[in-house]
Scaffold this active site. Structure first.
Site, PDB file in Angstrom:
ATOM      1  N   GLY A  25     -13.596   0.686 -16.590  1.00 39.15           N
ATOM      2  CA  GLY A  25     -14.788   0.001 -16.085  1.00 39.15           C
ATOM      3  C   GLY A  25     -15.190   0.529 -14.707  1.00 39.15           C
ATOM      4  O   GLY A  25     -14.874  -0.088 -13.682  1.00 39.15           O
TER       5      GLY A  25
ATOM      6  N   SER B  71     -18.578   2.659 -14.210  1.00 41.18           N
ATOM      7  CA  SER B  71     -20.037   2.704 -14.057  1.00 41.18           C
ATOM      8  C   SER B  71     -20.649   1.301 -14.074  1.00 41.18           C
ATOM      9  O   SER B  71     -20.125   0.392 -14.710  1.00 41.18           O
ATOM     10  CB  SER B  71     -20.666   3.509 -15.197  1.00 41.18           C
ATOM     11  OG  SER B  71     -20.287   4.848 -15.102  1.00 41.18           O
TER      12      SER B  71
ATOM     13  N   SER C 118     -16.396   3.255 -22.547  1.00 43.12           N
ATOM     14  CA  SER C 118     -15.942   3.792 -23.842  1.00 43.12           C
ATOM     15  C   SER C 118     -14.852   2.895 -24.395  1.00 43.12           C
ATOM     16  O   SER C 118     -13.968   2.461 -23.654  1.00 43.12           O
ATOM     17  CB  SER C 118     -15.387   5.210 -23.671  1.00 43.12           C
ATOM     18  OG  SER C 118     -16.416   6.088 -23.307  1.00 43.12           O
TER      19      SER C 118
ATOM     20  N   GLU D  34      -8.542  13.207 -15.973  1.00 39.69           N
ATOM     21  CA  GLU D  34      -9.782  13.068 -16.741  1.00 39.69           C
ATOM     22  C   GLU D  34     -10.434  14.441 -16.907  1.00 39.69           C
ATOM     23  O   GLU D  34     -10.922  14.786 -17.977  1.00 39.69           O
ATOM     24  CB  GLU D  34     -10.740  12.100 -16.052  1.00 39.69           C
ATOM     25  CG  GLU D  34     -12.045  11.946 -16.823  1.00 39.69           C
ATOM     26  CD  GLU D  34     -12.891  10.792 -16.340  1.00 39.69           C
ATOM     27  OE1 GLU D  34     -12.415   9.995 -15.522  1.00 39.69           O
ATOM     28  OE2 GLU D  34     -14.034  10.690 -16.797  1.00 39.69           O
TER      29      GLU D  34
ATOM     30  N   SER E 145     -21.857  13.607 -14.234  1.00 41.57           N
ATOM     31  CA  SER E 145     -22.796  14.430 -15.003  1.00 41.57           C
ATOM     32  C   SER E 145     -22.665  15.907 -14.626  1.00 41.57           C
ATOM     33  O   SER E 145     -22.088  16.255 -13.590  1.00 41.57           O
ATOM     34  CB  SER E 145     -24.224  13.971 -14.740  1.00 41.57           C
ATOM     35  OG  SER E 145     -24.581  14.294 -13.410  1.00 41.57           O
TER      36      SER E 145
ATOM     37  N   GLU F  68     -24.870  17.711 -13.518  1.00 37.13           N
ATOM     38  CA  GLU F  68     -25.537  17.921 -12.223  1.00 37.13           C
ATOM     39  C   GLU F  68     -24.574  17.627 -11.075  1.00 37.13           C
ATOM     40  O   GLU F  68     -24.545  18.343 -10.065  1.00 37.13           O
ATOM     41  CB  GLU F  68     -26.777  17.033 -12.116  1.00 37.13           C
ATOM     42  CG  GLU F  68     -27.955  17.485 -12.974  1.00 37.13           C
ATOM     43  CD  GLU F  68     -27.734  17.273 -14.469  1.00 37.13           C
ATOM     44  OE1 GLU F  68     -26.942  16.376 -14.833  1.00 37.13           O
ATOM     45  OE2 GLU F  68     -28.330  18.000 -15.278  1.00 37.13           O
TER      46      GLU F  68
END
Lengths: 405, 332
Positions: free
Chosen positions: A146, A148, A180, A263, A387, A389
């Site tokens: 948890g 975002s 997820s 990760e 992301s 970016e």
């Protein structure tokens, strides 16, 4: 913006296992024996053509697969005995993923989240790890991450879910999103704000919250494919005992950055290993359907090399983790290559085999269904966990050291 | 051929410096024979102690100095000699390379066509691999008997020749030796291509960091930063695959590494040539030398495109269905 410059505390990882298995010191022998098991165990055939279709069914099915693998000790290698493992390093886990994939088997979805959250719990909350992670390994439970929030995506340090310490407990209120496996998770590893609203990354804490706590509401989010792979989670004065804090109060950013190393490396390696199975299935369909012209097969070969390149980069990072080294901002290269390869692999299906994906006859219904699920989910490969970016930004800032003005 | 001995950073820097200086002193516009140069440097000791690192440093410095030499020939002959009754004279032998777009030898025996990387000396020996039926064979031919004409090349600073060598005898069977030679050769070329692509990115980083427009260095613009980051990621990925291929030593990983290097080079040159602006397209800027050399080297022993097609042929062999894709990378 996410950066990897926050200080990471010195922590022992994979300390010498007290009760290591016989294959803990030898990845090659582990691989050989695992390969033999995967080749000969008759029960495994039911996962080669798994009837499970929905996210919930898939997680249940993979939970049973994990239980079977656990009973033989196979997924316990790569984890220390302190959490029910049999010793060895990240290289065992990498070999485990590769062998499952080459044996035409799925990599259990739960492994993807365990590889992300497991090392941080082991490193910062060893008692919790000993108590709870064995159940994760057995496939009894799985957790969501948890991090975002609706207003804190790439800019994670802007998150607002509040954690108020009240004597021996923390009271949590707020909202998480894009979690997820969140809809079926037993627990959530949450990053909450314990400092002032302006404290950015200095005022964050990581806490493990059971999803059956009063005050938690979880709503699955249907992706465009209809699959409910993600969830949003609402916290309304949820009480959590302080012994569920991972690391220090206000020390959550260091834990998050520590976690990020696995990760980046392990998630990506599992992901590219899994993609190799999808690519094999695609190749077999192309051969069966006689779609093997020069343009199609050359495009396939190119993607196969692209995936192998992402995998090679990931393996370098895994070797470093296994040797006890820390990964820094250069791990953004792994994440970027892995996300791009993920998308390329599923784009290739539509590119070379539109008749089984975009306009499938009834006989190909299942193939088209699974591909569509995976195609939509693969779009997230360059969004979730930082992301593309953000990754390019980190590479530009910290690897290329480009000036900002 | 696993080799996990790593150089400590100081020793590595010293070796890089020595090799770099050696190539810097080599005259440009001349095809060099590196055996003598390396002998004077005492290279054999380094190569023996750290075979993989030595090869990587040598190829990288060779590329960065834009030297043209018989380094690839030596690398190939080292493996091909094993198939020959007598080893070709060291430093006085060249290999008849496949003519692009081919990635393998031409048919023989008889008059075998191919490419020479540099002009042969009259007393040189030319090592001629050729295909005879299903077999790959290798023969040697005196250079005096070889017809060679200069090729027009995109990079005008190489001196490649189109050549025909009369291989009169049946030669020696060399399938395994040729595969090993080509694998080593492709790793060498991939190392060079990635060094050149990496240098093109370094030059571009320097340019965008100093060039100012609209009151800012152009490096401050996100679109510029992200193009460079992406190119760097492609190069780093290809370097990782190349490192795995070097440890493995096999044919398939070396081929994949050359494909990846070729693809990374394309991404890097696109970023470099765009972000340097017009100056990057001029003779005055050195950028074009590195871009042109990388593009030129890509076609040696099979370009990325040609090798992808070769690989595709294997992945889609009729009996491949139902078998796992051959892993190029495995955790160990």
């Amino acid at each position: 913006m996410l950066t990897l410059t926050a200080p990471i505390e010195e922590l022992p990882m994979n300390t010498a296992a007290v009760m290591s298995g016989p294959l803990a010191e030898d990845v090659t022998a582990y691989r050989r024996e695992l390969r033999e098991f995967l080749r000969t165990e008759p029960q495994l055939d039911s996962w080669r053509a798994d009837p499970a279709q929905s996210s919930e069914e898939i997680l249940q099915s993979h939970s049973r697969l994990l239980a079977l693998l656990y009973s033989g000790g196979w997924n316990r290698y790569g984890w220390p005995s302190a959490m029910g493992g049999l010793g060895g390093t990240e290289l065992h886990r990498a070999a485990f993923y590769e062998e499952l994939s080459m044996a035409d088997l799925p990599i259990p979805e739960q492994c993807m989240t365990l590889d992300t959250v497991g090392p941080a719990v082991l490193g910062f909350a060893p008692e919790l790890a000993a108590q709870l992670l064995p159940g994760y390994l057995r496939g009894d439970e799985w957790w969501g991450q948890g991090f975002s929030e609706p207003e804190a995506g790439s800019d994670l340090a802007a998150l607002r879910t509040r954690g108020t310490v009240d004597s021996d407990r923390m009271v949590i209120s707020g909202q998480k999103i894009w979690t997820s496996q969140g809809a079926t998770a037993t627990r959530l590893l949450c990053l909450v704000r314990t400092g002032t609203p302006e404290s950015r990354h200095r005022g964050l804490t990581i806490v493990l919250v059971d999803t059956d706590c009063p005050g938690i509401t979880i709503r699955p989010i249907a992706l465009a494919s209809g699959q409910r792979e993600l969830a949003e989670v609402f916290f309304d004065e949820v009480n959590v005992p302080l012994d569920r804090v991972i690391g220090e109060i206000d020390g959550g950013w260091a834990v998050a950055m520590y976690l990020m190393q696995w990760e980046r490396a392990m998630y990506c390696y599992a992901s590219t290993s899994r993609l190799m199975r999808s690519m094999q299935q695609l190749r077999d369909r192309m051969l069966a359907d006689n779609i093997a012209g020069a343009a199609e097969t050359a495009a396939f070969a190119r993607t196969y090399v692209q995936l192998s390149t992402a995998k090679a980069r990931g393996l370098q990072s895994i070797r470093r983790l296994a040797a006890g080294e820390k990964l820094g901002p250069e791990a953004s290269v792994d994440k970027l290559l892995c996300g791009l390869a993920d998308k390329a692999a599923y784009d290739l299906v539509a590119e070379v085999m539109e008749q089984a994906s975009l306009v499938a006859p009834p006989a190909d219904r299942r193939y088209a269904h699974d591909w569509a699920d995976q195609w939509w989910y693969s779009r997230a490969a360059t969004i979730m966990g930082g992301s593309a970016e953000i990754q390019r930004g980190i590479i530009a800032d910290h690897v290329l050291a480009l000036p900002k003005d | 051929m696993a080799d996990h001995r790593t150089l400590d950073p100081q020793t590595r820097a010293l070796i890089e410096q020595s090799v770099g200086e050696m190539f810097a002193h080599a005259e440009q516009d001349r095809f060099h024979r590196v055996t003598t140069m390396l002998g004077e440097l005492g290279w054999s000791e380094v190569a023996e102690e750290y075979p993989l690192a030595a090869q990587e440093i040598l190829a990288t410095q060779h590329a960065l100095s834009l030297t043209t030499s018989d380094l690839l020939d030596i690398t190939l002959i080292d493996r091909l000699s094993l198939a020959l009754p007598t080893a070709p004279p060291v430093g006085r032998s060249l290999v008849l390379l496949p003519s692009p777009p081919g990635s393998g030898p031409a048919p023989g025996p008889g008059r075998v066509g191919g490419l020479l990387q540099g002009p042969p000396q009259p007393d040189d020996t030319i090592v001629v691999p050729f295909i005879a039926g299903d077999d790959i064979r290798v023969a040697t031919v005196p250079a005096a008997e070889v017809d060679a004409v200069p090729l027009h090349t995109f990079d005008p600073s190489v001196s490649w020749l189109q050549a025909t060598a009369p291989a009169v005898d049946e030669g020696q069977p060399a399938a395994a030796e040729w595969a090993a030679a080509v694998a080593a050769g492709r790793r060498l070329i991939a190392t060079e291509i990635l060094a050149l692509a990496g240098h093109a990115i370094e030059l571009t980083v320097a340019h965008v960091s100093t060039r100012r427009q609209y009151g800012h260095s152009i490096a401050a613009f996100q679109v510029v930063r992200h193009q460079l980051a992406e190119a760097q990621a492609e190069i780093d990925g290809a370097r990782a695959l190349l490192a795995e291929a070097s440890t493995d030593g096999g044919y398939a990983p070396a081929r994949a590494a050359k494909i990846a290097a070729g693809r990374a080079q394309r991404v890097a040159r696109a970023a470099a040539l765009q972000l340097n602006g017009a100056i990057g397209l001029t003779e005055e800027s050195v950028l074009h030398r590195y871009v042109a050399r990388a593009m030129q080297l890509d076609v040696l022993l099979g370009s990325a495109r040609v090798l992808e097609r070769e690989l595709a042929g294997e992945l889609f062999a009729p009996d491949a269905a139902g078998t796992p894709l051959p892993p190029l990378v495995l955790a160990r």
